[in-house]
Design a protein around this motif. Sequence first.
Motif, PDB file in Angstrom:
ATOM      1  N   ALA A  94      69.906  69.074  19.085  1.00 37.55           N
ATOM      2  CA  ALA A  94      70.098  69.803  17.826  1.00 37.55           C
ATOM      3  C   ALA A  94      68.967  69.590  16.825  1.00 37.55           C
ATOM      4  O   ALA A  94      68.989  70.180  15.740  1.00 37.55           O
ATOM      5  CB  ALA A  94      71.424  69.376  17.183  1.00 37.55           C
ATOM      6  N   PHE A  95      67.985  68.782  17.176  1.00 39.51           N
ATOM      7  CA  PHE A  95      66.989  68.358  16.193  1.00 39.51           C
ATOM      8  C   PHE A  95      66.193  69.528  15.619  1.00 39.51           C
ATOM      9  O   PHE A  95      65.950  69.578  14.413  1.00 39.51           O
ATOM     10  CB  PHE A  95      66.030  67.343  16.829  1.00 39.51           C
ATOM     11  N   ARG A  96      65.813  70.479  16.438  1.00 41.47           N
ATOM     12  CA  ARG A  96      64.985  71.583  15.951  1.00 41.47           C
ATOM     13  C   ARG A  96      65.779  72.568  15.103  1.00 41.47           C
ATOM     14  O   ARG A  96      65.313  73.008  14.054  1.00 41.47           O
ATOM     15  CB  ARG A  96      64.350  72.333  17.134  1.00 41.47           C
ATOM     16  N   GLU A  97      67.002  72.911  15.551  1.00 46.82           N
ATOM     17  CA  GLU A  97      67.781  73.930  14.854  1.00 46.82           C
ATOM     18  C   GLU A  97      68.590  73.381  13.675  1.00 46.82           C
ATOM     19  O   GLU A  97      68.807  74.077  12.688  1.00 46.82           O
ATOM     20  CB  GLU A  97      68.738  74.621  15.836  1.00 46.82           C
ATOM     21  N   ASN A  98      69.037  72.125  13.785  1.00 45.51           N
ATOM     22  CA  ASN A  98      69.924  71.585  12.755  1.00 45.51           C
ATOM     23  C   ASN A  98      69.646  70.092  12.550  1.00 45.51           C
ATOM     24  O   ASN A  98      70.419  69.241  13.018  1.00 45.51           O
ATOM     25  CB  ASN A  98      71.384  71.813  13.172  1.00 45.51           C
ATOM     26  N   PRO A  99      68.561  69.746  11.829  1.00 44.09           N
ATOM     27  CA  PRO A  99      68.202  68.337  11.639  1.00 44.09           C
ATOM     28  C   PRO A  99      69.298  67.473  10.998  1.00 44.09           C
ATOM     29  O   PRO A  99      69.482  66.327  11.428  1.00 44.09           O
ATOM     30  CB  PRO A  99      66.959  68.413  10.741  1.00 44.09           C
ATOM     31  N   PRO A 100      70.040  67.965   9.976  1.00 46.24           N
ATOM     32  CA  PRO A 100      71.103  67.113   9.411  1.00 46.24           C
ATOM     33  C   PRO A 100      72.167  66.716  10.437  1.00 46.24           C
ATOM     34  O   PRO A 100      72.596  65.569  10.491  1.00 46.24           O
ATOM     35  CB  PRO A 100      71.696  67.982   8.297  1.00 46.24           C
ATOM     36  N   THR A 101      72.590  67.681  11.254  1.00 47.04           N
ATOM     37  CA  THR A 101      73.570  67.378  12.299  1.00 47.04           C
ATOM     38  C   THR A 101      72.989  66.413  13.320  1.00 47.04           C
ATOM     39  O   THR A 101      73.675  65.492  13.783  1.00 47.04           O
ATOM     40  CB  THR A 101      74.024  68.673  12.994  1.00 47.04           C
ATOM     41  N   ALA A 102      71.719  66.628  13.663  1.00 40.22           N
ATOM     42  CA  ALA A 102      71.056  65.739  14.615  1.00 40.22           C
ATOM     43  C   ALA A 102      71.000  64.314  14.082  1.00 40.22           C
ATOM     44  O   ALA A 102      71.264  63.348  14.812  1.00 40.22           O
ATOM     45  CB  ALA A 102      69.645  66.241  14.909  1.00 40.22           C
ATOM     46  N   ALA A 103      70.672  64.177  12.804  1.00 46.22           N
ATOM     47  CA  ALA A 103      70.597  62.841  12.198  1.00 46.22           C
ATOM     48  C   ALA A 103      71.968  62.173  12.171  1.00 46.22           C
ATOM     49  O   ALA A 103      72.097  60.966  12.450  1.00 46.22           O
ATOM     50  CB  ALA A 103      70.032  62.938  10.785  1.00 46.22           C
ATOM     51  N   LEU A 104      73.004  62.951  11.873  1.00 56.59           N
ATOM     52  CA  LEU A 104      74.356  62.406  11.827  1.00 56.59           C
ATOM     53  C   LEU A 104      74.790  61.915  13.205  1.00 56.59           C
ATOM     54  O   LEU A 104      75.380  60.828  13.338  1.00 56.59           O
ATOM     55  CB  LEU A 104      75.325  63.471  11.319  1.00 56.59           C
ATOM     56  N   ARG A 105      74.510  62.697  14.231  1.00 58.46           N
ATOM     57  CA  ARG A 105      74.867  62.292  15.588  1.00 58.46           C
ATOM     58  C   ARG A 105      74.102  61.044  16.012  1.00 58.46           C
ATOM     59  O   ARG A 105      74.660  60.150  16.657  1.00 58.46           O
ATOM     60  CB  ARG A 105      74.573  63.441  16.557  1.00 58.46           C
ATOM     61  N   PHE A 106      72.824  60.989  15.644  1.00 55.98           N
ATOM     62  CA  PHE A 106      72.017  59.832  16.014  1.00 55.98           C
ATOM     63  C   PHE A 106      72.546  58.551  15.370  1.00 55.98           C
ATOM     64  O   PHE A 106      72.727  57.530  16.039  1.00 55.98           O
ATOM     65  CB  PHE A 106      70.552  60.051  15.619  1.00 55.98           C
ATOM     66  N   PHE A 107      72.815  58.613  14.076  1.00 56.14           N
ATOM     67  CA  PHE A 107      73.271  57.409  13.388  1.00 56.14           C
ATOM     68  C   PHE A 107      74.708  57.037  13.762  1.00 56.14           C
ATOM     69  O   PHE A 107      75.090  55.871  13.638  1.00 56.14           O
ATOM     70  CB  PHE A 107      73.107  57.555  11.879  1.00 56.14           C
ATOM     71  N   SER A 108      75.483  58.002  14.242  1.00 55.08           N
ATOM     72  CA  SER A 108      76.803  57.641  14.756  1.00 55.08           C
ATOM     73  C   SER A 108      76.656  56.772  16.007  1.00 55.08           C
ATOM     74  O   SER A 108      77.422  55.818  16.202  1.00 55.08           O
ATOM     75  CB  SER A 108      77.619  58.896  15.076  1.00 55.08           C
ATOM     76  N   ALA A 109      75.651  57.083  16.839  1.00 54.83           N
ATOM     77  CA  ALA A 109      75.378  56.259  18.019  1.00 54.83           C
ATOM     78  C   ALA A 109      74.919  54.863  17.611  1.00 54.83           C
ATOM     79  O   ALA A 109      75.324  53.858  18.209  1.00 54.83           O
ATOM     80  CB  ALA A 109      74.326  56.926  18.895  1.00 54.83           C
ATOM     81  N   VAL A 110      74.073  54.793  16.578  1.00 52.19           N
ATOM     82  CA  VAL A 110      73.584  53.496  16.104  1.00 52.19           C
ATOM     83  C   VAL A 110      74.740  52.650  15.568  1.00 52.19           C
ATOM     84  O   VAL A 110      74.840  51.447  15.865  1.00 52.19           O
ATOM     85  CB  VAL A 110      72.513  53.680  15.005  1.00 52.19           C
TER      86      VAL A 110
END
Length: 230
Positions: free
Chosen positions: A170-186
């Motif tokens: 999702a990083f290219r189309e929707n960076p906020p969603t991508a960031a949220l998913r990434f930090f949920s994993a962290v």
Amino acid sequence: MLRLAPGFFIIYDYVMIESTFLIVLMGAAALPVLAIYLWFRITRFPVPLPWFFCCLLGGMVSGFIALILGLFVERFLPVSGKAFFVIFRTALIEELSRIVVLFPLFAVFRRFKWNDGEYCAAGLIAGLGFALAEAASYGAAGINITLLRAFTTAPLHGACGARVGLSAAAFRENPPTAALRFFSAVVIHMLYNLMILRSGVFSVLAVLAAFSFLISSLIFVRKSREYLGE
């Protein structure tokens, strides 16, 4: 007749014990890989064996990247203070290493026009590959933590990898969603690390959490196929 010194047998026994222990650890980490592959086959998820091994190898490579990043941080960006910050840093480094590998992989896979379920599955497999690469490093830890992690680290990394896979997609189309998913994993990774270091009920919760997050990822993969009518 050649006579061997007593020290030779001591060294030999030590090497054999350590080798056996390492094989057990790798086997424990590999069992979820086999289980997930069989699940894909049973549910008829389109996962060709070369594609599966490509994602698995990518995850193993990310394990070495995490090691290099960890050494770099220790050398140039040391963190002192509470264990909480050290554990958060460790989780962040490992998830970053995964996304570094998934970005170029997904750049190739985009031509296949995947849906979110397939990106999630690819990240999950990469997480299992990371767990295989990491299992060899547990021999230096205490025996209790080592055995517990051997059976729970693969589900944990698989679950976090699935979320990082969705983040990378999702990083290219929707960076906020991508960031949220990434930090949920962290965050999931960090909480697991915090609980696994404690005994009693916290260790049990860590095990349950690792498997529950993995199962939720598999449900998401399955639902994505049902949504498309496949």
